[in-house]
Design a protein around this motif. Structure first.
Motif, short mmCIF file in Angstrom:
data_model
loop_
_atom_site.label_atom_id
_atom_site.label_comp_id
_atom_site.label_asym_id
_atom_site.label_seq_id
_atom_site.Cartn_x
_atom_site.Cartn_y
_atom_site.Cartn_z
N ASP A 191 0.67 -1.28 -0.04
CA ASP A 191 -0.15 -0.21 0.30
C ASP A 191 0.69 1.92 0.37
OD1 ASP A 191 -2.48 1.36 0.22
OD2 ASP A 191 -2.42 1.52 2.18
N LEU A 192 2.25 1.43 -0.97
CA LEU A 192 3.04 2.16 -0.83
C LEU A 192 2.08 3.55 -2.21
CD1 LEU A 192 5.92 0.86 -1.73
CD2 LEU A 192 5.27 1.53 0.69
N ASP A 193 2.59 4.88 -1.80
CA ASP A 193 2.08 5.89 -2.98
C ASP A 193 3.34 5.81 -3.80
OD1 ASP A 193 4.56 7.54 -2.19
OD2 ASP A 193 3.30 8.27 0.11
N GLU A 194 2.82 6.40 -4.58
CA GLU A 194 3.41 5.99 -5.91
C GLU A 194 5.01 7.00 -5.70
OE1 GLU A 194 0.80 9.31 -9.02
OE2 GLU A 194 -0.41 7.70 -8.51
N ARG A 212 6.57 -1.98 -24.19
CA ARG A 212 4.72 -2.20 -24.33
C ARG A 212 4.15 -1.86 -23.44
NH1 ARG A 212 3.09 -6.76 -28.37
NH2 ARG A 212 4.47 -6.00 -30.41
N LEU A 213 3.31 -0.77 -23.01
CA LEU A 213 1.89 -1.20 -22.34
C LEU A 213 0.77 -1.28 -22.50
CD1 LEU A 213 3.73 1.77 -19.35
CD2 LEU A 213 3.85 -0.41 -19.28
N ASP A 214 0.19 -2.27 -22.21
CA ASP A 214 -1.02 -2.65 -23.01
C ASP A 214 -1.61 -3.70 -22.07
OD1 ASP A 214 -3.66 -3.66 -24.10
OD2 ASP A 214 -2.32 -3.67 -26.40
N LEU A 215 -2.78 -3.78 -20.63
CA LEU A 215 -3.08 -4.38 -19.68
C LEU A 215 -3.86 -5.19 -20.84
CD1 LEU A 215 -3.93 -1.89 -17.14
CD2 LEU A 215 -2.17 -3.35 -17.16
N SER A 216 -4.32 -5.77 -21.59
CA SER A 216 -5.07 -6.30 -22.49
C SER A 216 -4.41 -7.57 -22.88
CB SER A 216 -5.66 -5.66 -23.70
OG SER A 216 -4.17 -5.35 -24.74
N PHE A 265 -1.08 2.23 -13.36
CA PHE A 265 -2.32 2.34 -13.95
C PHE A 265 -2.93 2.40 -13.20
CE2 PHE A 265 0.19 0.28 -17.12
CZ PHE A 265 -0.34 0.36 -18.23
N LYS A 266 -4.27 3.35 -12.89
CA LYS A 266 -5.12 4.30 -12.09
C LYS A 266 -6.06 4.02 -13.32
CE LYS A 266 -6.51 6.63 -9.05
NZ LYS A 266 -6.77 7.62 -7.79
N LYS A 267 -7.41 3.21 -13.07
CA LYS A 267 -8.14 3.64 -14.46
C LYS A 267 -8.04 3.21 -15.74
CE LYS A 267 -11.63 5.98 -10.98
NZ LYS A 267 -12.00 7.85 -11.07
N GLY A 268 -7.04 2.51 -15.85
CA GLY A 268 -6.99 2.25 -16.79
C GLY A 268 -5.11 2.90 -17.53
N GLU A 271 -2.69 -6.58 -8.79
CA GLU A 271 -3.97 -5.63 -8.75
C GLU A 271 -3.81 -5.42 -7.37
OE1 GLU A 271 -6.33 -4.37 -10.49
OE2 GLU A 271 -5.80 -5.39 -12.25
N MET A 272 -3.17 -3.85 -6.70
CA MET A 272 -3.00 -3.33 -5.86
C MET A 272 -4.30 -2.50 -5.41
SD MET A 272 0.09 0.15 -6.38
CE MET A 272 0.22 0.00 -5.03
N LYS A 273 -4.54 -2.76 -3.41
CA LYS A 273 -5.56 -3.29 -2.38
C LYS A 273 -6.13 -1.76 -3.22
CE LYS A 273 -2.89 -4.61 1.30
NZ LYS A 273 -3.27 -5.21 2.61
N ASP A 274 -5.94 -0.97 -3.53
CA ASP A 274 -6.48 0.22 -3.93
C ASP A 274 -7.40 0.73 -5.36
OD1 ASP A 274 -4.47 1.09 -5.34
OD2 ASP A 274 -3.91 2.85 -4.20
N GLY A 275 -7.42 -0.34 -5.64
CA GLY A 275 -7.68 -0.61 -7.72
C GLY A 275 -6.46 -0.27 -8.38
N ARG A 276 -5.55 0.04 -7.59
CA ARG A 276 -4.68 0.45 -8.68
C ARG A 276 -3.95 -0.79 -9.34
NH1 ARG A 276 -0.23 4.28 -5.94
NH2 ARG A 276 -0.66 3.16 -4.61
N THR A 277 -3.07 -0.69 -10.98
CA THR A 277 -2.98 -1.99 -11.16
C THR A 277 -1.28 -1.88 -11.02
OG1 THR A 277 -4.56 -2.64 -12.31
CG2 THR A 277 -2.12 -4.01 -13.15
#
Length: 614
Positions: free
Chosen positions: A74-77, A114-118, A100-103, A146-152
């Motif tokens: 749970d670290l900050d950026e 390359r950065l492509d979550l798909s 990533f946050k909300k894509g 996946e991180m606890k706060d929804g970030r990836t």
């Protein structure tokens, strides 16, 4: 037999034996004697495939575990950015990281291709993985968590490490059956696993479904084409002070290497046989022998000129008793529990309650040691390069780093593996070059240097099938100085003894597997003292990597580590008494009592240390 960094065979303990050189003292002719090859190529290929699969699993699990730690922290950026930079600096297999946050990318460190979550379509070990992809001729792979706060958090992995240890010996197919790593052999042009010949077996990396296929050269040369450097000889003077005058009377000889009283000389007019014949009649010379060459399977005998060096002074490697730092719980190293079956098999945990190896120096005569590896750099003493007579013991091969890690890697430090004698000091002695090849002259120099530095134990995971007077002279000197000398028996499944392991002063180690059965490649004979684990042994590899290797080269440092634990707990014991402790406390295997396959049995660390702890 082709080379590979994953199996130890090319580093002094050959997978296949192609002959040995002999000197006929009656007519001074140099001959070649064939030695039977008892190894099945398919069995060795399968063993290598298993090692490669385990290495790849370790590699992926290490990356996945690191990603999970960051996700759970749970670290900050800003904190994540600092961690990313540190990881990239220490572990070059990570090409870069992003959050990533909300894509959308909100933080990025490193040069990501390359950065492509798909692309994260595979889910293993609690992490998501992509298939390998090719960019500018280099292979990469994405992994995400996946991180606890929804970030990836996403990391891009540079797969060049996989290619580097696979070399030309194997090909790797992804989960779809498409080969993405292969050697340069033009005959190996498979695109998918459907193209594989029926006689080739693959080994699966379970974490990702990758398949590894080993394709070694099945041809076995019958004998050596050349066994020595033409026109050269290795000599030792009975008295070092006569060397200068002696050479003044030998205008036809060129000094190739000078380590008085040891020299390598070359004649411009005589053949090797003529040179040996003449010099053997010289009263001033105690030792005369060819400068042997052995290709690939064992050590290549070659020399490099160096500066004169004084004969090593007398040294006594005994150590004063120290307050022992012991382990009362199992270590927390990440690979200890899932991969280091070998340490549990030799009863290491109870032994660690009694000794940690303080005050003992273990000299590792090998390809060098990676001085910057995080799991051993704080354990290194001074080092020596016997090839160029410098202090540059850099290990570009990897074999020596692996051997040193088995004996004494940092332990209980959360990362990597646990070393057997975890508080001992490693003296790196580079006697083999970056192809895993060296000479008896260089090994002898390394032994003298190690004794001078106060080594209590010398590990020699190297050898060949003919005796060398020069090497034996150094072995005898070290033994007389009370050094414990440990040698590997060899990897050819033959009874023919290797040197230096066949010398009486050397404690010889054969290999067993995880069922305590003799490893099918392990050499045997009446000279074998004990056995130790030698199949699928995890340890260090250059650039902060870890690999799995098999061979008696891996068995020997288990015994060197035990010897250091004994010498630390009881510094009053002589080298021969240390040998006796290891023999008498070994777990008897095979035929009751001493036998040619297991010696006195597999080493038992706890029993050995308990027997001398009163």
């Amino acid at each position: 037999m082709a080379k590979t960094v994953i199996i130890v065979a090319i580093v002094g303990l050959g997978l296949g034996i192609i002959g040995r050189a002999l000197i006929d003292d009656n007519n001074y002719s140099i001959q070649t004697k064939n030695i039977p090859q008892n190894l099945e190529v398919s069995a060795m290929d399968h063993l290598m495939a298993e090692d490669l699969s385990l290495t790849t699993s370790m590699f992926l699990k290490q990356l996945s575990a690191q990603m999970q730690r960051w996700a759970d922290a749970d670290l900050d950026e800003e904190e994540m950015r600092a961690r990313f930079k540190e990881e990239i600096s220490e572990h070059p297999h990570f090409n870069g990281f992003a959050i990533f946050k909300k894509g959308e990318v909100v933080e990025q460190v490193g040069d990501l291709k390359r950065l492509d979550l798909s692309k994260l379509t595979h889910y293993h070990m609690k992490s998501k993985f992509s298939d390998p992809y090719l960019i500018d001729g280099e292979q990469f792979m994405l992994m995400g968590e996946e991180m606890k706060d929804g970030r990836t958090v996403v990391g891009e992995v540079d797969l060049s490490f996989v290619k580097s240890f696979v070399k030309d010996m194997a090909s790797v197919a992804d989960a779809n059956g498409t080969f993405f790593v292969s050697g340069s052999d033009p005959e190996v042009d498979w695109e998918t696993t459907e193209d594989l010949p029926e006689d080739l077996r693959s080994e699966t990396v379970p974490e990702l479904g990758w398949q590894i296929v080993v394709h070694s050269d099945n041809q076995k040369p019958e004998k050596l084409q050349q066994t020595y450097h033409e026109h050269e000889a290795v000599i030792k003077f009975k008295h070092a002070e006569v060397a200068e005058t002696w050479f003044n009377d030998q205008p036809d000889l060129v000094i190739v290497e000078n380590n008085n009283p040891l020299f390598v000389v070359k004649s411009s007019t005589e053949s090797t046989e003529e040179l040996i014949q003449r010099l053997k009649r010289d009263y001033d010379l105690a030792i005369v022998e060819p400068n042997f060459i052995i290709s690939k399977q064992v050590t290549i005998f070659s020399t490099v000129p160096n500066e004169p060096k004084e004969k090593p002074r007398q040294a006594k490697p005994h150590h004063q008793p120290t307050n022992q730092t012991v382990l009362t719980t199992l270590p927390n190293d990440e690979f200890f529990e899932p991969y280091q079956w070998n340490l549990n098999q030799i009863e290491i945990d109870e032994g660690w309650n009694l000794s940690g190896g303080e005050g003992v120096k273990i000299a590792v005569l090998d390809t060098g040691v990676d001085r910057d590896h995080l799991d051993i750099k704080d354990k290194l003493g001074p080092g020596y390069n016997a090839i160029d007579d410098s202090d540059n013991y850099t290990d570009a091969h990897g074999h020596g780093t692996h051997v040193a890690g088995v004996a004494a890697a940092l332990t209980n430090n959360l990362t990597g593996i646990a070393g057997i004698s975890f508080n001992s000091t490693i003296l790196p002695v580079k006697v083999l070059n970056d192809e895993g090849e060296g000479s008896s002259f260089e090994v002898a120099k390394g032994i003298y240097w190690a004794v001078e530095q106060g080594a209590g134990v010398i590990n020699m995971s190297l050898g060949d099938y003919y005796p060398s007077d020069l090497l034996y002279d150094a072995i005898s000197y070290a033994y007389e100085q009370d050094v414990v000398l440990v040698g590997a028996s060899g990897n050819d499944n033959v009874e023919d003894p290797m040197y230096p392991s066949n010398y009486e002063e050397v404690f010889t180690v054969a290999a067993v597997d995880d069922t305590r059965n003799r490893a099918f490649f392990s050499n045997y004979g009446k000279h074998v003292d004990v056995a130790a684990p030698g199949e699928h042994i995890p340890s260090l590899f250059p650039d902060n990597n870890y690999v799995v290797m098999s061979g008696t080269s891996m068995a020997a440092p288990h015994v060197a580590g035990l010897a250091a634990l004994i010498r630390s707990l009881r510094p009053d014991l002589t080298n021969e008494e240390v040998y006796d402790v290891m023999r008498t406390t070994a777990k008897d295997l095979g035929t009751k009592g001493h036998d040619p396959y297991y010696g006195f049995g597999e080493i038992d660390v706890a029993a050995a240390l308990k027997s001398i702890s009163n």
